[in-house]
Structures are given as structure tokens and as C-alpha cells.
Write a protein that holds these residues in place. Structure first.
Motif, PDB file in Angstrom:
ATOM      1  N   ARG A 198       0.825  -1.213   0.000  1.00 54.52           N
ATOM      2  CA  ARG A 198       0.000   0.000   0.000  1.00 54.52           C
ATOM      3  C   ARG A 198       0.857   1.261   0.000  1.00 54.52           C
ATOM      4  NH1 ARG A 198      -5.376  -0.213   1.237  1.00 54.52           N
ATOM      5  NH2 ARG A 198      -5.260   1.871   2.159  1.00 54.52           N
ATOM      6  N   ALA A 199       1.961   1.229   0.752  1.00 54.34           N
ATOM      7  CA  ALA A 199       2.807   2.419   0.866  1.00 54.34           C
ATOM      8  C   ALA A 199       3.704   2.614  -0.350  1.00 54.34           C
ATOM      9  CB  ALA A 199       3.665   2.325   2.131  1.00 54.34           C
ATOM     10  N   ARG A 200       4.101   1.524  -0.994  1.00 50.59           N
ATOM     11  CA  ARG A 200       4.997   1.585  -2.153  1.00 50.59           C
ATOM     12  C   ARG A 200       4.411   0.754  -3.306  1.00 50.59           C
ATOM     13  NH1 ARG A 200       6.734   5.146   0.342  1.00 50.59           N
ATOM     14  NH2 ARG A 200       8.880   5.599   0.997  1.00 50.59           N
ATOM     15  N   PRO A 201       3.356   1.250  -3.933  1.00 48.86           N
ATOM     16  CA  PRO A 201       2.717   0.472  -5.021  1.00 48.86           C
ATOM     17  C   PRO A 201       3.633   0.247  -6.214  1.00 48.86           C
ATOM     18  CG  PRO A 201       1.817   2.699  -4.901  1.00 48.86           C
ATOM     19  CD  PRO A 201       2.650   2.515  -3.683  1.00 48.86           C
ATOM     20  N   GLU A 202       4.690   1.055  -6.336  1.00 45.13           N
ATOM     21  CA  GLU A 202       5.623   0.897  -7.467  1.00 45.13           C
ATOM     22  C   GLU A 202       6.582  -0.281  -7.247  1.00 45.13           C
ATOM     23  OE1 GLU A 202       7.655   3.786  -4.611  1.00 45.13           O
ATOM     24  OE2 GLU A 202       5.634   3.309  -5.302  1.00 45.13           O
ATOM     25  N   TRP A 203       6.676  -0.781  -6.030  1.00 39.73           N
ATOM     26  CA  TRP A 203       7.550  -1.910  -5.754  1.00 39.73           C
ATOM     27  C   TRP A 203       6.926  -3.206  -6.268  1.00 39.73           C
ATOM     28  CZ3 TRP A 203       9.607  -1.201  -0.046  1.00 39.73           C
ATOM     29  CH2 TRP A 203      10.481  -0.082  -0.028  1.00 39.73           C
ATOM     30  N   THR A 204       7.784  -4.132  -6.648  1.00 42.53           N
ATOM     31  CA  THR A 204       7.311  -5.440  -7.098  1.00 42.53           C
ATOM     32  C   THR A 204       6.918  -6.286  -5.891  1.00 42.53           C
ATOM     33  OG1 THR A 204       9.502  -6.475  -7.007  1.00 42.53           O
ATOM     34  CG2 THR A 204       8.900  -5.332  -9.058  1.00 42.53           C
ATOM     35  N   ASP A 205       6.208  -7.386  -6.177  1.00 43.63           N
ATOM     36  CA  ASP A 205       5.850  -8.321  -5.099  1.00 43.63           C
ATOM     37  C   ASP A 205       7.104  -8.871  -4.429  1.00 43.63           C
ATOM     38  OD1 ASP A 205       3.127  -8.052  -5.414  1.00 43.63           O
ATOM     39  OD2 ASP A 205       2.947  -9.721  -6.819  1.00 43.63           O
TER      40      ASP A 205
END
Length: 258
Positions: A25-32
Motif C-alpha cells: 500500500r505504501a509503495r505500489p511501485e515496488w514489485t511483489d
């Protein structure tokens, strides 16, 4: 015992799930993979803080290193068992996400690669569960809580190792923070995972008023064998850390001349 096992079984997977959810939620640009890997490191660091704190409490309370007791010496081991099981699964999950993002290889191939790549760490975890836990909880009887506490403090280096992994994942390995953390990693790892064993032998020598060199011949053989089993992988991992540290501070000639 059962209550402590239940708390551990809820706490570690729960903290992992909460961290993963929060990072997504805080870093939507990060991958899973980014979210899962960082969450795994956060949980490992939390366990290390608990273990180190428990170890320090035990060491400070045991004036007699052989016979004095502390409730954490047994209770924290029950809390640690679920973590060891969780950590094996978390390592596999990290590998699964990492490889899935690179290609679509079959899960069975990923699992075989995971076993091959992490065989030393998996062996370490399984040996703790099948060998060291029975020794700590049953076979040692009512002796040696002090030494169990010492083993707990070996986890002090884990938060620094975890931070290093996170900084690499975030491509921050060229920052001052990464270099300072590397020095702290080497220092804490060497102190709490290698010199620790010398400290335990020295403490026993002080208690029995004998020479440090007499200790291996005064304690049961299985104690020496167990210590050798524990320190062997630590020496290997420390050699890997030293190699990374050399690369970290070894500036390429072109940069030096520039």
C-alpha cells in the motif's frame, strides 16, 4: 509451552503478512518480490531483537554459569521453533517471487533450485529443530541456561545483515549508510558468532578456576562437538562477508585516478 508455541506461530507469519500488506500500500511501485523480501528481513530482525534481549537477560541473571536458571532459556526456545519453520517457507517464497518475475518456470523447478541454492541454511535450520532444540529443552537437564543465553545473543548481527540486503535491493549499496552498516555487520558477526564461543569457554574457566585451555577437556565431549557444529557455518558465512567487504572498499583504479 503450548501457549508460547501458539504465540510464535501467530506472531511471525502475522508480522510478515502485515509488513507485506503495508509495503504494497505504501509503495505500489515496488514489485511483489521487493515487498516480500523486505518483509522477510523485518521479521528476521524482530526475531533477532527478541533473541538478543532474552540472551542478555539470561546472561546477566546467571551468576553461576552451570547451575543458575532463567525461565527464558527454555521458554524462548518454544517461541523460536515456529520462527524456524516460518523462515524456511519465507526463504522459499522470496525465491518463488524472484524467479516468477524473471520467467515462468514450473514451481517444481523453482523448489529444486531453492533446495540447491539454500542447502546450507536449510540444513542449519533443520539441525536446530531436530538436534539443538531437544538438547536445549531436555537432554541438558537443568544445567547451562547461561550458555543457552549466549547462543541467543548470536542473533545480534542479524538486523545489520538484513539492512544490508534491503539496501542492496533498493540499489543503495553505494551510500555511506551501506558502508557503515557493512562495518557493523562484520563487527557484530565476528563478536557474537565467533568470539562468542571463546567467551563461553572463558566464562566456564572463570567459574571453575581453571585455565581456558583446560576447558575442552573438562566439559562433556558432546558440548565440544555441538560448539564445533555451530561455529563451522559461522566461519563460512563470515568468510563470505569478508569477501563482500573487500569488494565494497576496493575502489576501481579508474575511479581512484579520476
Amino acid at each position: 509451552m503450548l501457549l508460547t508455541l501458539a504465540w510464535g506461530s501467530l506472531f511471525f507469519p502475522g508480522l510478515f503478512a502485515l509488513c507485506t500488506w503495508g509495503l504494497r500500500r505504501a509503495r505500489p511501485e515496488w514489485t511483489d518480490y521487493d515487498c516480500v523480501m523486505i518483509s522477510t528481513r523485518v521479521v528476521s530482525s524482530a526475531q533477532a531483537v527478541f533473541a538478543t534481549g532474552s540472551g542478555i537477560a539470561i546472561i546477566r541473571s546467571c551468576k553461576n554459569v552451570v547451575t543458575d536458571r532463567h525461565w527464558l532459556a527454555q521458554e524462548y526456545v518454544w517461541f523460536l521453533i515456529p520462527y524456524m519453520v516460518y523462515d524456511i517457507y519465507a526463504m522459499y517464497l522470496c525465491d518463488w517471487y524472484r524467479i516468477k518475475e524473471q520467467n515462468r518456470r514450473h514451481s517444481l523447478i523453482i523448489f529444486r533450485n531453492f533446495l540447491s541454492k539454500n542447502r546450507l541454511m536449510i540444513t542449519h535450520h533443520v539441525a536446530i529443530l531436530l538436534v539443538l532444540v531437544p538438547i536445549a529443552q531436555r537432554f541438558r537437564g537443568e544445567l547451562g541456561d547461561f550458555f543457552v543465553g549466549c547462543i541467543f545473543t548470536a542473533e545480534l548481527s542479524t538486523p545489520f545483515v538484513s539492512l544490508g540486503k534491503i539496501l542492496i535491493q533498493l540499489k543503495k549499496q553505494h551510500t555511506l549508510l551501506y558502508k557503515v552498516n557493512g562495518i557493523l555487520t562484520l563487527t557484530t558477526f565476528f563478536s557474537c558468532r565467533i568470539l562468542l564461543f571463546l567467551f563461553m569457554y572463558w566464562s566456564y574457566a572463570q567459574q571453575k578456576d581453571i585455565s581456558l585451555f583446560q576447558v575442552p577437556f573438562r566439559i562433556p565431549v558432546f558440548c565440544n562437538v555441538a560448539n564445533a557444529f555451530l561455529i563451522a557455518p559461522q566461519l563460512y558465512w563470515f568468510s563470505l562477508l569478508c569477501k563482500k567487504a573487500v569488494g565494497l572498499f576496493d575502489t576501481p583504479p579508474a575511479e581512484k585516478d579520476g
